[in-house]
Scaffold this motif. Structure first.
Motif, PDB file in Angstrom:
ATOM      1  N   ILE A  71      42.929  51.583  37.347  1.00 45.01           N
ATOM      2  CA  ILE A  71      42.884  50.142  37.080  1.00 45.01           C
ATOM      3  C   ILE A  71      41.878  49.841  35.978  1.00 45.01           C
ATOM      4  N   PHE A  72      40.741  50.508  36.012  1.00 47.10           N
ATOM      5  CA  PHE A  72      39.711  50.284  34.998  1.00 47.10           C
ATOM      6  C   PHE A  72      40.227  50.664  33.610  1.00 47.10           C
ATOM      7  N   PHE A  73      40.839  51.846  33.487  1.00 52.89           N
ATOM      8  CA  PHE A  73      41.350  52.273  32.184  1.00 52.89           C
ATOM      9  C   PHE A  73      42.499  51.402  31.706  1.00 52.89           C
ATOM     10  N   ALA A  74      43.265  50.829  32.646  1.00 45.97           N
ATOM     11  CA  ALA A  74      44.399  49.982  32.265  1.00 45.97           C
ATOM     12  C   ALA A  74      43.948  48.750  31.487  1.00 45.97           C
ATOM     13  N   LEU A  75      42.727  48.303  31.723  1.00 52.57           N
ATOM     14  CA  LEU A  75      42.209  47.151  30.988  1.00 52.57           C
ATOM     15  C   LEU A  75      42.144  47.438  29.496  1.00 52.57           C
ATOM     16  N   PHE A  76      41.859  48.682  29.134  1.00 50.19           N
ATOM     17  CA  PHE A  76      41.643  49.046  27.739  1.00 50.19           C
ATOM     18  C   PHE A  76      42.852  49.732  27.104  1.00 50.19           C
ATOM     19  N   ILE A  77      43.571  50.536  27.893  1.00 51.25           N
ATOM     20  CA  ILE A  77      44.689  51.310  27.337  1.00 51.25           C
ATOM     21  C   ILE A  77      45.973  50.494  27.320  1.00 51.25           C
ATOM     22  N   ASN A  78      46.233  49.752  28.394  1.00 50.63           N
ATOM     23  CA  ASN A  78      47.480  48.997  28.512  1.00 50.63           C
ATOM     24  C   ASN A  78      47.273  47.494  28.515  1.00 50.63           C
ATOM     25  N   GLN A  79      46.094  47.048  28.134  1.00 46.48           N
ATOM     26  CA  GLN A  79      45.787  45.615  28.031  1.00 46.48           C
ATOM     27  C   GLN A  79      46.117  44.841  29.312  1.00 46.48           C
ATOM     28  N   ASN A  82      55.488  48.160  38.849  1.00 44.62           N
ATOM     29  CA  ASN A  82      54.205  47.477  38.675  1.00 44.62           C
ATOM     30  C   ASN A  82      53.092  48.502  38.855  1.00 44.62           C
ATOM     31  N   MET A  83      52.550  49.014  37.741  1.00 51.09           N
ATOM     32  CA  MET A  83      51.553  50.072  37.826  1.00 51.09           C
ATOM     33  C   MET A  83      50.274  49.593  38.488  1.00 51.09           C
ATOM     34  N   THR A  84      49.905  48.329  38.252  1.00 48.55           N
ATOM     35  CA  THR A  84      48.677  47.806  38.850  1.00 48.55           C
ATOM     36  C   THR A  84      48.796  47.728  40.362  1.00 48.55           C
ATOM     37  N   LEU A  85      49.956  47.306  40.846  1.00 45.80           N
ATOM     38  CA  LEU A  85      50.176  47.272  42.294  1.00 45.80           C
ATOM     39  C   LEU A  85      50.143  48.685  42.863  1.00 45.80           C
ATOM     40  N   LEU A  86      50.758  49.636  42.172  1.00 47.05           N
ATOM     41  CA  LEU A  86      50.751  51.019  42.650  1.00 47.05           C
ATOM     42  C   LEU A  86      49.331  51.582  42.678  1.00 47.05           C
ATOM     43  N   ALA A 130      43.335  40.131  42.262  1.00 43.05           N
ATOM     44  CA  ALA A 130      42.784  39.903  40.924  1.00 43.05           C
ATOM     45  C   ALA A 130      43.789  40.183  39.816  1.00 43.05           C
ATOM     46  N   THR A 131      44.840  40.953  40.117  1.00 42.17           N
ATOM     47  CA  THR A 131      45.779  41.364  39.059  1.00 42.17           C
ATOM     48  C   THR A 131      47.204  40.866  39.258  1.00 42.17           C
ATOM     49  N   ARG A 132      47.561  40.378  40.426  1.00 42.87           N
ATOM     50  CA  ARG A 132      48.968  40.130  40.720  1.00 42.87           C
ATOM     51  C   ARG A 132      49.566  39.047  39.825  1.00 42.87           C
ATOM     52  N   ARG A 133      48.793  38.043  39.419  1.00 47.43           N
ATOM     53  CA  ARG A 133      49.352  36.970  38.605  1.00 47.43           C
ATOM     54  C   ARG A 133      49.692  37.429  37.186  1.00 47.43           C
ATOM     55  N   TYR A 134      49.142  38.604  36.822  1.00 46.68           N
ATOM     56  CA  TYR A 134      49.352  39.089  35.464  1.00 46.68           C
ATOM     57  C   TYR A 134      50.475  40.115  35.390  1.00 46.68           C
ATOM     58  N   GLY A 135      51.050  40.499  36.552  1.00 48.75           N
ATOM     59  CA  GLY A 135      52.174  41.424  36.574  1.00 48.75           C
ATOM     60  C   GLY A 135      51.801  42.849  36.355  1.00 48.75           C
TER      61      GLY A 135
END
Length: 296
Positions: free
Chosen positions: A109-117, A243-247, A291-296
């Motif tokens: 999740i942390f890396f997703a902020l920078f790699i996948n915006q 949904n990678m964030t959900l996973l 914290a992430t669900r609204r952003y998909g």
């Protein structure tokens, strides 16, 4: 999410259930076949299952960055994790190493902020902190002396602990880069074949006892080989199309379930501190999702 993304996410979630059996079985198989021999056998069975079920993908269809960088990360992760568990000096230490490896969901999740915006609210940070604290609590165990004991174990076995920490970092990177570079293609079958090949080459140069097959060990090997093949195929499909964030958030539950199954399988007895960790990881995972669900 549309229906296809929901199906892909549900498929990815099955990987979490299957992965939860991995720490206990990895340790049990490595005790019988050796750290390197056991790992080589597991990934050989998994590679054969994938080749039969899916066949080998065409190399020229694979995006080069995904094929070579993603493949190198995948192979490194599998080898690092298998050897970390196999090189543990005791079963309880193998449980600790498994929990260190499961830092990867939070790191993903942390890396997703920078790699996948990936966008998230500020609640992501306390959620990640709570999940990490829960994993540490599960690892720490009961009693004031447990953190000191764990530190001594790390000093006593730095290679295994270093491999486990590296595995967590590598898999988080793999998940994000696969999402970014794979273009919907899957190289999992190729990656498993490469992992098995590297492990057999390593086995040729290590001093391990000859492989001996018993019925219980063979059944464990076949189950883990098949479940590993299914789990990684499901996960790759989920992070590519779902949904990678959900996973990643849901996978925060994996260390808890894994520790529970491994403790039963290996005859270990985690105490109240373990269950405190369960609640902390579950709460942290829920906060991450909110914290992430609204952003998909």
């Amino acid at each position: 999410m549309d229906s296809s993304a929901q199906r892909a996410t549900a498929f990815g979630l099955t990987a979490i259930l299957l992965w939860s059996t991995s720490v206990g079985l990895l340790r049990s198989i490595s005790e019988h076949f050796g750290p390197v021999g056991g790992a080589a056998l597991i990934y050989t069975v998994s590679a054969l299952c994938l080749c039969v079920a899916r066949g080998l993908p065409t190399l020229r269809e694979m995006p080069p960055r995904y094929l070579w960088t993603g493949g190198a990360l995948f192979v490194s992760y599998e080898i690092f994790l298998a050897l970390a568990i196999g090189l543990a000096h005791s079963r309880s230490q193998s449980l600790e190493l498994g929990m260190i490896n499961y830092l990867w969901p939070s790191l993903t999740i942390f890396f997703a902020l920078f790699i996948n915006q990936q966008r998230a609210s500020l609640w992501l940070w306390p959620g990640l902190a709570l999940s990490l604290a829960g994993i540490i609590q599960v690892m720490k165990g009961d009693g004031a002396g447990s953190p000191v004991t764990m530190w001594h174990n790390m000093i006593d076995n730095p290679v295994a602990y270093g491999l486990a920490f590296a595995a967590a970092l590598i898999w988080a990177l793999y998940c994000n880069l696969t999402r970014r570079w794979s273009e919907g293609k899957s190289g999992v079958t190729l990656f498993f074949c490469a992992t098995a090949l590297v492990l057999w080459i390593k086995y040729a140069f290590v001093n391990e006892a000859p492989l001996t097959f018993t019925l219980p060990a063979t059944l464990q090997l076949l189950f883990m080989g098949l479940s590993t093949a299914i789990a990684y195929s499901a996960w790759n499909h989920g992070i590519q199309r779902g949904n990678m964030t959900l996973l990643a958030s849901a996978s925060c539950f994996t260390p808890v379930l894994s520790a529970f199954i491994a403790s039963l399988w290996l005859g270990l007895h985690p105490g109240w501190s373990f269950w405190q960790g369960v609640l902390m990881v579950a709460g942290g995972s829920l906060v991450c999702w909110l914290a992430t669900r609204r952003y998909g």
